[in-house]
Design an enzyme around this catalytic site. Structure first.
Site, mmCIF file in Angstrom:
data_model
loop_
_atom_site.group_PDB
_atom_site.id
_atom_site.type_symbol
_atom_site.label_atom_id
_atom_site.label_comp_id
_atom_site.label_asym_id
_atom_site.label_seq_id
_atom_site.Cartn_x
_atom_site.Cartn_y
_atom_site.Cartn_z
ATOM 1 N N ASP A 272 0.652 11.037 0.199
ATOM 2 C CA ASP A 272 -0.382 12.062 0.403
ATOM 3 C C ASP A 272 -1.706 11.397 0.776
ATOM 4 O OD1 ASP A 272 -1.088 10.902 -2.043
ATOM 5 O OD2 ASP A 272 -1.713 12.801 -2.924
ATOM 6 N N GLU B 104 -3.062 8.734 -1.329
ATOM 7 C CA GLU B 104 -2.342 7.455 -1.253
ATOM 8 C C GLU B 104 -1.560 7.145 -2.514
ATOM 9 O OE1 GLU B 104 -5.039 5.064 1.706
ATOM 10 O OE2 GLU B 104 -6.011 4.994 -0.239
ATOM 11 N N GLU B 105 -1.153 8.173 -3.235
ATOM 12 C CA GLU B 105 -0.511 7.962 -4.525
ATOM 13 C C GLU B 105 0.865 8.584 -4.631
ATOM 14 O OE1 GLU B 105 -3.355 9.932 -6.965
ATOM 15 O OE2 GLU B 105 -4.554 8.137 -7.288
ATOM 16 N N GLU C 198 -18.810 7.896 -3.301
ATOM 17 C CA GLU C 198 -17.547 8.642 -3.310
ATOM 18 C C GLU C 198 -17.546 9.672 -4.436
ATOM 19 O OE1 GLU C 198 -13.715 6.936 -4.940
ATOM 20 O OE2 GLU C 198 -13.220 6.962 -2.798
ATOM 21 N N TRP D 81 0.863 -1.204 0.000
ATOM 22 C CA TRP D 81 0.000 0.000 0.000
ATOM 23 C C TRP D 81 0.886 1.236 0.000
ATOM 24 C CZ3 TRP D 81 -4.805 -0.648 -1.277
ATOM 25 C CH2 TRP D 81 -5.716 0.401 -1.154
#
Ligand code: NOJ
Ligand code: NOJ
Length: 612
Positions: free
Chosen positions: A209, A212-213, A435, A153
């Site tokens: 960040d 998550e990238e 979302e 992750w």
């Protein structure tokens, strides 16, 4: 109780999770819906319930989820969001703590469950590390049973501990003002202290960040870290502790300033992944570090009404005008769907509900602040933002009694509402918030019932109503040092000992209840409260209790009075208008009902709106 009813909606019932939304309100949603106020009134209880459904162990969408853990969404495939993220959970619980403080006393046990669950997670070894040197605190997410998530992750993510500290600090300050300092010292402070140590030690290390990238530095992360250190320091002082890590706050503030690139905030710096730096994370950082006690529109902390924050709002929101077809043809100064950043392709790279509402929330916060300060400033930096509402406006300071102030603030209020009107338009008939919504036709997409979307709705609506969160001591933490340095403070980490259930507090026998009612009145009118108990005059208007207007403002026409009542008292009440001629007129609608609960709270706020 129309607009603000979600805050007190659950104050009377006993079984929190058994409460369901108003089924007959569903017809109000969707494209054919009525006014924005109607939509907000019907969506508010749905949003609160949408959050509760996603919290273990009793939430209806949280089967198998451990006590106090929040799932990001019940969707288990494409995307699999049936995990618990530290960020989403903390942002959600900050919203719940604020709703609790604003009067929804039934949320307390859920907040205690969250505190307990986070104490367990802090001590859990995971792929980011463990608690011995604090590195494990940077782990972004966990399995719903409270075990570590071990697949690859984007880790670590260093915003989580800061957001969690902020949520638990807000709760702790309420506990202290309700006579429960020993609970803070024993239970909540050890958790907060670990998170503050982590920030002090690692704020200058690279992080993934919030999306998550991207590995590097993220404005959102730095902004929430700074806030946590400042309010952590204030809390430490209140309970006689010393926060060594909090001494890093001025350096973090210095670094925060370096995200300003001359015409907008760079969402990322030092990043491994080159893309536009126009990023929703900036607006999220701004709204989650808003301090209503700030004495002016402070640029150093990017307060929502500051020049830099307004200029950034325009650059970021305008960047989405051309990328989504649903935004085509919407003129500047009118709300558009807001996504994460221009090049995003995740789950189709569409506008996000929480992004669109964040754009509204920054503007509501700014309006609150201008109103409180009594003026607004148009500077060379913010001129382009204001020109969308008045093309000929000149730079200068406009006091609240000028036409320019009124023209600009009414247009900006309408602008903020136009973002919420898009949410109304793209919310399906059952009120559920996913979302994303399709960039082509607005259909809900990606994860369903996203907890964070519901939390974003609650905070945007509270800001719209002028129900602002508590201060984080921004004025005491807004001075950067003369020389910036990438210093660190090695932290101390101790496994928290919180056990479930948390130790009980003394149930109160008398509760000071503050009745707040929003009621636009004209000069010479007064507002009273009348009810079926002696303290409220037994429905005799001659003995009704007068409310005070010392906090009355045009945008937030608040009348209030505090009355002490015995726990267990059940009563009915209504607000009464006293006309200029001295005549009394009861508000419309059914009698309001209330039960005084003997919980730990010595003070409870009720927020109502005068019914016409
Ligand atoms: C999952 C993350 O949650 C999301 O934010 C990201 O865009 C995708 N992974 C792709 O990296
Ligand atoms: C993807 C988002 O990018 C991230 O911010 C969030 O934490 C997760 N989804 C879970 O909602």
């Amino acid at each position: 109780m129309v607009l603000l009813s979600f805050l007190t909606q659950f104050a009377v019932g006993t079984n929190l999770l058994a409460q369901v939304p108003l089924v007959n309100s569903f017809a109000l949603h969707g494209r054919a819906a009525a006014t924005l106020d109607d939509f907000i009134a019907s969506e508010s209880p749905i949003a609160l319930q949408g959050i509760l459904n996603n919290i273990g162990s009793a939430g209806s969408n949280a089967v198998g989820v451990a006590l106090g853990l929040v799932v990001a969404s019940p969707t288990k495939e494409n995307p699999d969001y049936f995990d618990t993220w530290t960020r989403d959970s903390a942002l959600t619980f900050k919203a719940l703590v604020d709703a609790f403080i604003a009067g929804n006393t039934n949320l307390r046990s859920l907040i205690d469950d969250y505190v307990y669950a986070q104490a367990q997670l802090q001590a859990l070894p995971n792929p980011s590390g463990d608690l011995s040197d604090g590195q494990g605190l940077g782990e972004p997410k966990f399995e719903v049973d409270g075990s570590a998530f071990t697949a690859p992750w984007g880790r670590p993510q260093r915003d989580g501990p800061a957001l969690r500290a902020t949520a638990i600090i807000a709760y702790s300050r309420w506990l202290i003002s309700n006579g429960q300092t020993s609970f803070v010292t024993a239970v909540t402070w050890p958790i907060i202290a670990n998170d503050l140590s982590f920030i002090g030690q690692y704020w200058n290390w690279t992080t993934y960040d919030l999306w998550e990238e991207t590995l590097g530095s993220s404005f959102f992360t730095t902004a929430v870290q700074h806030r946590a250190l400042v309010e952590g320091n204030a809390l430490a002082g209140q309970i006689g502790k010393v926060c060594v890590a909090c001494g890093q706050a001025p350096q973090v503030l210095c670094f925060l300033g370096s995200y300003w690139d001359g015409n907008h905030i760079a969402g990322n710096q030092n990043e491994d992944n080159q893309r536009s730096r126009k990023d929703l994370n900036t607006i999220l950082g701004i709204i989650h570090t808003f301090d209503p006690s700030a004495a002016h529109c402070d640029d150093t902390t990017f307060q929502p009404c500051s020049d830099n924050a307004l200029a950034n709002h325009k650059v970021v929101s305008d960047s989405f005008r051309t990328v989504y077809s649903i935004n085509a043809g919407i003129p500047k100064g009118s709300g558009v769907g807001i996504g994460r950043y221009l090049e995003d392709t995740y789950q189709g790279g569409n506008p996000w509900y929480l992004g669109t509402m964040a754009a509204a929330e920054q503007l509501y916060d700014a309006l609150y602040q201008w109103n409180k300060i009594g003026s607004l400033e148009v500077s060379p930096t913010s001129l382009a933002f204001f020109q969308d509402f008045s093309p000929t406006v000149a730079t200068g300071t406009y006091s609240i009694d000028t036409t320019t102030y009124t023209t600009l603030t009414s247009a900006i209020k309408a602008y903020a509402d136009s973002y919420m009107a898009l949410i109304q338009k793209y919310t399906p008939a059952d009120g559920s918030l996913a979302e994303q919504f399709s960039r082509n036709d607005g259909t809900p997409l990606s994860a369903k019932d996203l907890t964070w979307s519901y939390a974003a709705f609650l905070t945007a609506v509270a800001a719209r109503d002028g129900v602002v969160p508590a201060s984080w001591n921004e004025p005491s933490g807004n001075t950067p040092p003369s020389v910036c340095a990438g210093s660190t403070a090695t932290g101390t980490y101790v496994a928290p000992t919180a056990t479930a259930p948390l130790p009980p507090c003394t149930a109160q026998t008398t509760v000071a209840i503050t009745f707040n009612v929003a009621d636009t009145t004209t000069s010479g009118e007064n507002v009273f409260i009348s009810g079926n108990i002696t303290a409220l005059g037994n429905w005799n208007t001659a003995n009704a209790v007068a409310l005070s207007a010392v906090d009355y403002q045009a945008e937030y026409p608040r009348w209030f009075v505090t009355i002490k009542l015995a726990a267990g008292t059940t009563f009915a009440y209504k607000y009464v208008n006293e006309g200029v001629d001295g005549s009394f007129t009861y508000e419309g609608g059914a009698n309001r009902e209330y039960v005084v609960q003997g919980t730990c709270a010595t003070e409870v706020q009720i927020h109502d709106r005068f019914q016409t």
